[in-house]
Scaffold this active site. Sequence first.
Site, mmCIF file in Angstrom:
data_model
loop_
_atom_site.group_PDB
_atom_site.id
_atom_site.type_symbol
_atom_site.label_atom_id
_atom_site.label_comp_id
_atom_site.label_asym_id
_atom_site.label_seq_id
_atom_site.Cartn_x
_atom_site.Cartn_y
_atom_site.Cartn_z
ATOM 1 N N ARG A 1 -10.451 0.393 14.854
ATOM 2 C CA ARG A 1 -10.511 1.108 13.574
ATOM 3 C C ARG A 1 -11.513 0.380 12.687
ATOM 4 O O ARG A 1 -12.705 0.403 12.927
ATOM 5 C CB ARG A 1 -9.122 1.172 12.922
ATOM 6 C CG ARG A 1 -8.140 2.028 13.694
ATOM 7 C CD ARG A 1 -6.834 2.333 12.957
ATOM 8 N NE ARG A 1 -6.411 1.322 12.000
ATOM 9 C CZ ARG A 1 -5.174 1.196 11.539
ATOM 10 N NH1 ARG A 1 -4.218 2.013 11.961
ATOM 11 N NH2 ARG A 1 -4.863 0.281 10.664
ATOM 12 N N MET B 1 11.272 24.210 1.817
ATOM 13 C CA MET B 1 10.559 23.364 0.856
ATOM 14 C C MET B 1 11.517 22.575 -0.039
ATOM 15 O O MET B 1 11.280 21.404 -0.338
ATOM 16 C CB MET B 1 9.641 24.221 -0.015
ATOM 17 C CG MET B 1 8.751 23.410 -0.940
ATOM 18 S SD MET B 1 7.703 24.425 -1.996
ATOM 19 C CE MET B 1 6.627 25.198 -0.809
ATOM 20 N N TYR C 1 15.390 30.280 7.176
ATOM 21 C CA TYR C 1 14.297 31.098 7.697
ATOM 22 C C TYR C 1 14.282 31.163 9.220
ATOM 23 O O TYR C 1 14.454 30.147 9.887
ATOM 24 C CB TYR C 1 12.957 30.513 7.237
ATOM 25 C CG TYR C 1 12.765 30.498 5.742
ATOM 26 C CD1 TYR C 1 12.961 31.647 4.981
ATOM 27 C CD2 TYR C 1 12.370 29.330 5.101
ATOM 28 C CE1 TYR C 1 12.762 31.625 3.604
ATOM 29 C CE2 TYR C 1 12.161 29.299 3.732
ATOM 30 C CZ TYR C 1 12.365 30.456 2.986
ATOM 31 O OH TYR C 1 12.165 30.428 1.647
ATOM 32 N N LYS D 1 0.842 -1.208 0.000
ATOM 33 C CA LYS D 1 0.000 0.000 0.000
ATOM 34 C C LYS D 1 0.875 1.254 0.000
ATOM 35 O O LYS D 1 2.076 1.175 0.302
ATOM 36 C CB LYS D 1 -0.906 -0.020 1.230
ATOM 37 C CG LYS D 1 -0.144 0.044 2.547
ATOM 38 C CD LYS D 1 -1.040 -0.220 3.749
ATOM 39 C CE LYS D 1 -0.238 -0.157 5.042
ATOM 40 N NZ LYS D 1 -1.033 -0.604 6.206
HETATM 41 C C1 LIG Z 1 -0.255 -1.638 6.771
HETATM 42 C C2 LIG Z 1 -0.848 -2.902 7.242
HETATM 43 C C3 LIG Z 1 -0.039 -4.015 7.505
HETATM 44 C C4 LIG Z 1 1.476 -3.969 7.488
HETATM 45 O O1 LIG Z 1 1.928 -3.518 8.746
HETATM 46 P P1 LIG Z 1 3.503 -3.452 9.060
HETATM 47 O O2 LIG Z 1 3.567 -3.097 10.491
HETATM 48 O O3 LIG Z 1 4.065 -2.413 8.163
HETATM 49 O O4 LIG Z 1 4.033 -4.804 8.771
HETATM 50 C C5 LIG Z 1 -0.661 -5.209 7.825
HETATM 51 N N1 LIG Z 1 -1.999 -5.290 7.886
HETATM 52 C C6 LIG Z 1 -2.807 -4.245 7.668
HETATM 53 C C7 LIG Z 1 -4.279 -4.415 7.771
HETATM 54 C C8 LIG Z 1 -2.265 -3.005 7.355
HETATM 55 O O5 LIG Z 1 -3.072 -1.971 7.144
#
Ligand SMILES: *Cc1c(COP(=O)(O)O)cnc(C)c1O
Length: 379
Positions: A132, A312, A265, A35
């Site tokens: 969640r 930036m 800055y 992802k």
């Molecule tokens: C992002 C995610 C993972 C991976 O987690 P890591 O700690 O990066 O290994 C696994 N499962 C779900 C549902 C996630 O959203």
Amino acid sequence: MNSEREAVIDLAAIRHNVHRLRQVAAPAKVMAVVKANGYGHGAVPVARAALDAGATWLGVAHIDEGLELRAAGIDAPVVAWLHTPASDFESAVDAGLDLGVSGWELDQIAEAARKLARPARVHLKIDTGLGRNGCPPQLWENFIGQAVAYQEEGLMRVVGIFSHLAVADETERPETDDQVDRFREAVAVAEDAGVDVEVRHLANSPGILSRPDTHFDVVRAGVSMYGLSPFDDQTSTDLGLRPAMTLRTMIAHCKDVPAAHGVSYGFKYRTAAATTLGLVPLGYGDGIPRIATGGPVAVDGRRYPVVGRIAMDQMVIDLEREGIAATDESVLGRPAVLFGPGDEGEASVDEWAAAAGTINYEIVTRISPRVPRRYVDGV
Ligand SMILES: *Cc1c(COP(=O)(O)O)cnc(C)c1O
């Protein structure tokens, strides 16, 4: 060879890490989580490397991310698990993506499957405590019942049951035990309802590396596959992992300044003595957190903390040597490495995370599209 700025991604490191995680997780299979553009490393190249190394599943958050993998010709099983009522379930089912489902999505997915006359593959998500996504335990039985009904109608196949861990990076905490217990209970309810569960998956990187009882049939490896440690008190090396991303640029300007010269800055830094400054052409537009002043930049194997505000496009290091700008010691055009596996004396991602008050996950994931990715296969 010496590029203006680049994130170099070592696919051999990705493969090494997948091999390592397979070894740790066996007999469970490895799902490579790609992802967010593969945590900034590039979803498609990482997915291919992970599959080459024996990962058998891919995981993404959004359907769009799964479709990108399919568009690249990747036909391994892909699970996408975060949806909204605007998600394109029809495209997902049509592309043969597996869908993580927490509740409300079930009806929309069934509708998509009906339209396409193709059963959807779903993984039912139970909230074992994270708070969640996922079905809360009190609704689980009803949820399973609905899914089984759709399965009997031929509209879906319940492939998996999964959940996500909340505190496994803190190995002493007891809540992980509770999550494992609740997960087992949820699986039992599904089995009682007649679901033939092919894959149960619960473990993220910390679970994989510290809790064999979370492994079940498939483990979901994210940050560890990129070679980074999910723990505060263990490094990549401690875990047998190789960081896959090196962030490098070259010094854009080198100049002599007098004592008490302001830098960047707000003049948050003033030189202590006459010195030479090096300009590093990366900033928050490239995904370096603005707050990360003090983060270490390696030039010729020596590390210099960033001084003054990160802007930036650029930031400054103090070379702490006087009057070298016009000499052979000038660092103009010299490679400057922010982080990597350490081969050139550079810092780790973890050190930048510490400078920014965040975690290594965020540092690599936020490296922006402005920084070209270059893929190498070992060095
Ligand atoms: C992002 C995610 C993972 C991976 O987690 P890591 O700690 O990066 O290994 C696994 N499962 C779900 C549902 C996630 O959203």
